[in-house]
Design an enzyme around this catalytic site. Structure first.
Site, PDB file in Angstrom:
ATOM      1  N   HIS A 106       0.679  -1.242  -0.096  1.00  0.00           N
ATOM      2  CA  HIS A 106      -0.033   0.032   0.147  1.00  0.00           C
ATOM      3  C   HIS A 106       0.762   1.133  -0.256  1.00  0.00           C
ATOM      4  O   HIS A 106       1.811   1.379   0.752  1.00  0.00           O
ATOM      5  CB  HIS A 106      -0.968   0.046   1.334  1.00  0.00           C
ATOM      6  CG  HIS A 106      -1.629  -1.058   1.485  1.00  0.00           C
ATOM      7  ND1 HIS A 106      -1.333  -2.133   2.340  1.00  0.00           N
ATOM      8  CD2 HIS A 106      -3.161  -1.327   1.238  1.00  0.00           C
ATOM      9  CE1 HIS A 106      -2.377  -2.930   2.304  1.00  0.00           C
ATOM     10  NE2 HIS A 106      -3.395  -2.342   1.924  1.00  0.00           N
ATOM     11  N   ASP A 109       2.314   2.093   3.276  1.00  0.00           N
ATOM     12  CA  ASP A 109       3.262   1.104   3.973  1.00  0.00           C
ATOM     13  C   ASP A 109       4.683   1.302   3.588  1.00  0.00           C
ATOM     14  O   ASP A 109       5.637   1.370   4.567  1.00  0.00           O
ATOM     15  CB  ASP A 109       3.328  -0.290   3.191  1.00  0.00           C
ATOM     16  CG  ASP A 109       1.907  -1.074   3.399  1.00  0.00           C
ATOM     17  OD1 ASP A 109       0.992  -0.734   4.062  1.00  0.00           O
ATOM     18  OD2 ASP A 109       1.464  -1.767   2.516  1.00  0.00           O
ATOM     19  N   GLU A 237     -10.569  -7.060  -4.677  1.00  0.00           N
ATOM     20  CA  GLU A 237     -10.497  -7.973  -3.653  1.00  0.00           C
ATOM     21  C   GLU A 237     -11.486  -7.989  -2.863  1.00  0.00           C
ATOM     22  O   GLU A 237     -11.936  -7.168  -1.917  1.00  0.00           O
ATOM     23  CB  GLU A 237      -9.189  -7.623  -2.911  1.00  0.00           C
ATOM     24  CG  GLU A 237      -8.879  -8.782  -1.701  1.00  0.00           C
ATOM     25  CD  GLU A 237      -7.641  -8.456  -0.992  1.00  0.00           C
ATOM     26  OE1 GLU A 237      -6.648  -7.822  -1.671  1.00  0.00           O
ATOM     27  OE2 GLU A 237      -7.541  -8.755   0.318  1.00  0.00           O
ATOM     28  N   GLU A 273      -9.068 -13.841  -1.194  1.00  0.00           N
ATOM     29  CA  GLU A 273      -8.299 -14.184  -0.217  1.00  0.00           C
ATOM     30  C   GLU A 273      -8.841 -15.329   0.682  1.00  0.00           C
ATOM     31  O   GLU A 273     -10.180 -15.123   0.696  1.00  0.00           O
ATOM     32  CB  GLU A 273      -7.973 -12.965   0.679  1.00  0.00           C
ATOM     33  CG  GLU A 273      -7.366 -12.940   2.021  1.00  0.00           C
ATOM     34  CD  GLU A 273      -6.930 -11.717   2.478  1.00  0.00           C
ATOM     35  OE1 GLU A 273      -6.594 -10.615   2.012  1.00  0.00           O
ATOM     36  OE2 GLU A 273      -6.770 -11.858   3.980  1.00  0.00           O
ATOM     37  N   HIS A 276     -10.898 -13.989   3.388  1.00  0.00           N
ATOM     38  CA  HIS A 276     -12.243 -13.279   3.172  1.00  0.00           C
ATOM     39  C   HIS A 276     -13.292 -14.447   2.746  1.00  0.00           C
ATOM     40  O   HIS A 276     -14.383 -14.225   3.084  1.00  0.00           O
ATOM     41  CB  HIS A 276     -11.981 -12.532   2.318  1.00  0.00           C
ATOM     42  CG  HIS A 276     -10.977 -11.178   2.568  1.00  0.00           C
ATOM     43  ND1 HIS A 276     -10.374 -10.287   1.621  1.00  0.00           N
ATOM     44  CD2 HIS A 276     -10.338 -11.222   3.661  1.00  0.00           C
ATOM     45  CE1 HIS A 276      -9.738  -9.311   2.174  1.00  0.00           C
ATOM     46  NE2 HIS A 276      -9.415  -9.808   3.472  1.00  0.00           N
ATOM     47  N   ASP A 301      -4.621 -13.883  -2.385  1.00  0.00           N
ATOM     48  CA  ASP A 301      -3.886 -13.533  -1.248  1.00  0.00           C
ATOM     49  C   ASP A 301      -4.087 -14.798  -0.270  1.00  0.00           C
ATOM     50  O   ASP A 301      -5.219 -15.186   0.164  1.00  0.00           O
ATOM     51  CB  ASP A 301      -4.734 -12.374  -0.355  1.00  0.00           C
ATOM     52  CG  ASP A 301      -4.114 -10.799  -0.943  1.00  0.00           C
ATOM     53  OD1 ASP A 301      -3.487 -11.153  -1.759  1.00  0.00           O
ATOM     54  OD2 ASP A 301      -4.428  -9.875  -0.293  1.00  0.00           O
ATOM     55  N   ASP A 312     -10.778 -11.813  10.725  1.00  0.00           N
ATOM     56  CA  ASP A 312      -9.769 -11.946   9.822  1.00  0.00           C
ATOM     57  C   ASP A 312      -8.594 -11.928  10.468  1.00  0.00           C
ATOM     58  O   ASP A 312      -7.870 -11.201  10.573  1.00  0.00           O
ATOM     59  CB  ASP A 312      -9.929 -10.611   8.962  1.00  0.00           C
ATOM     60  CG  ASP A 312      -9.220 -10.574   7.648  1.00  0.00           C
ATOM     61  OD1 ASP A 312      -8.879 -11.763   7.209  1.00  0.00           O
ATOM     62  OD2 ASP A 312      -8.897  -9.530   6.980  1.00  0.00           O
ATOM     63  N   ASP A 314      -5.768 -13.478   9.404  1.00  0.00           N
ATOM     64  CA  ASP A 314      -4.681 -13.474   8.343  1.00  0.00           C
ATOM     65  C   ASP A 314      -3.606 -14.423   9.063  1.00  0.00           C
ATOM     66  O   ASP A 314      -2.322 -13.931   9.070  1.00  0.00           O
ATOM     67  CB  ASP A 314      -4.131 -12.206   8.565  1.00  0.00           C
ATOM     68  CG  ASP A 314      -5.123 -11.262   7.576  1.00  0.00           C
ATOM     69  OD1 ASP A 314      -5.971 -11.890   6.861  1.00  0.00           O
ATOM     70  OD2 ASP A 314      -4.987 -10.020   7.407  1.00  0.00           O
ATOM     71  N   ASP A 344      -0.773 -12.359   2.414  1.00  0.00           N
ATOM     72  CA  ASP A 344      -1.245 -11.377   3.068  1.00  0.00           C
ATOM     73  C   ASP A 344      -1.769 -12.145   4.641  1.00  0.00           C
ATOM     74  O   ASP A 344      -2.899 -12.273   4.806  1.00  0.00           O
ATOM     75  CB  ASP A 344      -2.803 -11.143   2.484  1.00  0.00           C
ATOM     76  CG  ASP A 344      -3.340  -9.680   2.964  1.00  0.00           C
ATOM     77  OD1 ASP A 344      -2.695  -9.251   4.032  1.00  0.00           O
ATOM     78  OD2 ASP A 344      -4.136  -9.104   2.463  1.00  0.00           O
TER      79      ASP A 344
HETATM   80  C1  XUL Z   1      -7.535  -6.448   4.242  1.00  0.00           C
HETATM   81  C2  XUL Z   1      -6.737  -7.005   3.130  1.00  0.00           C
HETATM   82  C3  XUL Z   1      -5.936  -5.895   2.484  1.00  0.00           C
HETATM   83  C4  XUL Z   1      -5.845  -5.933   1.013  1.00  0.00           C
HETATM   84  C5  XUL Z   1      -5.025  -4.692   0.334  1.00  0.00           C
HETATM   85  O1  XUL Z   1      -8.465  -7.524   4.912  1.00  0.00           O
HETATM   86  O2  XUL Z   1      -6.850  -8.080   2.712  1.00  0.00           O
HETATM   87  O3  XUL Z   1      -4.560  -6.005   3.158  1.00  0.00           O
HETATM   88  O4  XUL Z   1      -5.151  -7.135   0.717  1.00  0.00           O
HETATM   89  O5  XUL Z   1      -5.445  -3.609   0.647  1.00  0.00           O
HETATM   90 CO    CO Z   2      -5.738  -9.333   1.321  1.00  0.00          CO
END
Ligand code: XUL
Ligand code: CO
Length: 441
Positions: A106, A109, A237, A273, A276, A301, A312, A314, A344
């Site tokens: 991003h 970042d 996404e 993702e 998600h 992702d 989430d 991750d 991610d």
């Molecule tokens: C948030 C997510 C983000 C996107 C990029 O849940 O997945 O990090 O991948 O903005």
């Molecule tokens: Co993501």
């Protein structure tokens, strides 16, 4: 080996190499062999693994109940430009040692956002120039760039779906700079994750107007990037919720419909993702199948959620069955359209050693490699494909084929039903299908 700046951040850790599944070396790949050919392509080409700048170099383990626990050395300089350069040095050292070809970011970042738009633009230009040098030195490429239009309080009611036009315009300004940075760094794709594009309450929200704004906005962003010569893909996404109660890019099916509605279907594909998908009450394989069915399986992702909660989280992927099922769809779709596999994912808050981030990515990459090899064997050596095709064989000839070819009327269906009388049940054989996956793992 490519280059480590003056300072080495990950001391005592060298290049991670493939040693095979019998190796006891925790800092080696057991399954991921970049050179190994599977289904006609090298593993490195299938996957195009990418490191996510935000989790791996910006996240420090903070959660709603306490501050960060991972006080890494590159986070310490107080001057934002110095800090950003230190972070880039650490990032490129890590990516190179992992033998990974790509990263994703991003805008903020890369460097801390400043108090004004003008100053932020200057800061971005400085760090983009610096990262360009790091890329030239290391050969590391940019899989995709994106803009963080969700953290700053100005976006609390959304970015392109904000009810205030001036916030929408500010998001446009910011995304223009993020597109410019992506192009400057030869980014292969550009991602839109609708961070706060959605609503908290319908009482104060005009859904139709907000969706129209988002559709128009994305078309304008595309037209700008194309006018500057960007040839890559745009990805949306999907995510159903978090941070908003309801996010507009809910899941694959919703986004495919949205892209078609707003004339974006030729330039946009999906970045899917795992976590998600589970938040949307789907499996990742479901999300990928839907995208692939519309020719929109763009990028992934990689991460996983947690069976015991609905956040989430991750976490790094380690569920071999889940990823094998995803890789079946991946191979059958002929791979990804322009994208790759971006981690991610973040190490847990109590993983505070410098080597933890290596173990995390090694495990994730090995999970994908093992799943790919397994899925390929299932496709080429097991009865799986044949069993699936057999379920539809009544459409391969005779009246079934006439139906697919559009040669039957609805009245014809009635006549066939009459003639057939009562039918025998055809088993779906689900457990047998499931056993084949387990057998080949
Ligand atoms: C948030 C997510 C983000 C996107 C990029 O849940 O997945 O990090 O991948 O903005
Ligand atoms: Co993501």
């Amino acid at each position: 080996m490519a280059l480590i700046g003056d300072k080495e951040y990950f001391k005592g850790i060298g290049e991670i190499k493939f040693e095979g599944k019998d190796s006891d070396n925790p800092l080696a790949y057991k399954w991921y062999n970049p050179e190994q050919v599977v289904a006609g392509k090298k593993m490195s080409e299938h996957f195009k693994f990418a490191i996510a700048y935000w989790h791996t170099f910006c996240g420090q383990g903070a959660d709603p109940f306490g501050p960060g626990t991972q006080n890494f050395e590159w986070d310490r300089p107080s001057d934002p430009v110095e800090a950003a350069k230190a972070k880039a040095d650490a990032a490129f050292e890590f990516i190179t040692k992992m033998g990974v070809d790509y990263f994703c970011f991003h805008d903020f970042d890369l460097i801390q956002e400043a108090d004004t738009f003008v100053e932020s633009e200057k800061r971005l230009a400085t760090i983009v120039e610096y990262i360009k040098g790091k890329q030239a030195e290391s050969g590391v490429k940019l899989l995709w760039g994106t803009a963080n239009c969700f953290s700053n309080p100005r976006y609390m009611n959304g970015a392109s779906t904000n009810p205030d036009f001036n916030v929408l315009a500010r998001a446009g300004g910011q995304i223009k700079l993020a597109l410019d940075a992506t192009m400057e760094l030869n980014g292969e794709n550009y991602v839109f994750w609708g961070g706060r594009e959605g609503y908290m309450s319908l009482l104060n929200t005009d859904i139709k107007r907000e969706l129209d704004h988002m559709g128009k906005f994305l078309g304008m962003a595309r037209d700008y990037a194309r006018s500057q010569g960007f040839k890559g893909n745009f990805f949306i996404e999907p995510k159903p919720m978090e941070p908003m109660k309801h996010q507009y890019d809910f899941d694959s099916a919703t986004v495919v419909g949205f892209l078609n509605e707003y004339g974006l279907q030729d330039d946009f594909k999906l970045n899917l993702e795992f976590n998600h998908a589970t938040l949307a009450n789907h499996t990742m394989q479901h999300e990928m199948e839907v995208a692939a069915a519309h020719g929109m399986l763009g990028s992934l992702d990689a991460n996983r959620g947690d069976y015991q909660n609905g956040w989430d989280t991750d976490q790094f992927p380690n569920n071999i069955t889940e990823v094998t099922e995803a890789m079946l769809t991946f191979l059958k779709a002929g791979g990804l359209q322009g994208g790759g596999i971006n981690f991610d994912a973040k190490i847990r808050r109590n993983s505070t050693d410098l080597d933890d981030v290596f173990h995390a990515h090694i495990g994730g990459m090995d999970t994908f490699a093992r799943a790919l090899v397994t899925a390929d064997k299932i496709i080429t050596s097991s009865p799986y494909e044949e069993m699936r095709a057999k379920r539809y064989s009544s459409f391969d000839s005779g009246k079934g084929k006439d139906f697919e070819d559009g040669k039957l009327s609805f009245k014809d269906l009635y006549d066939i039903a009459h003639e057939n009388g009562e039918l025998e049940l055809q088993s779906g054989k689900q457990e047998l299908f499931e056993n084949i996956i387990s057998q080949y793992i």
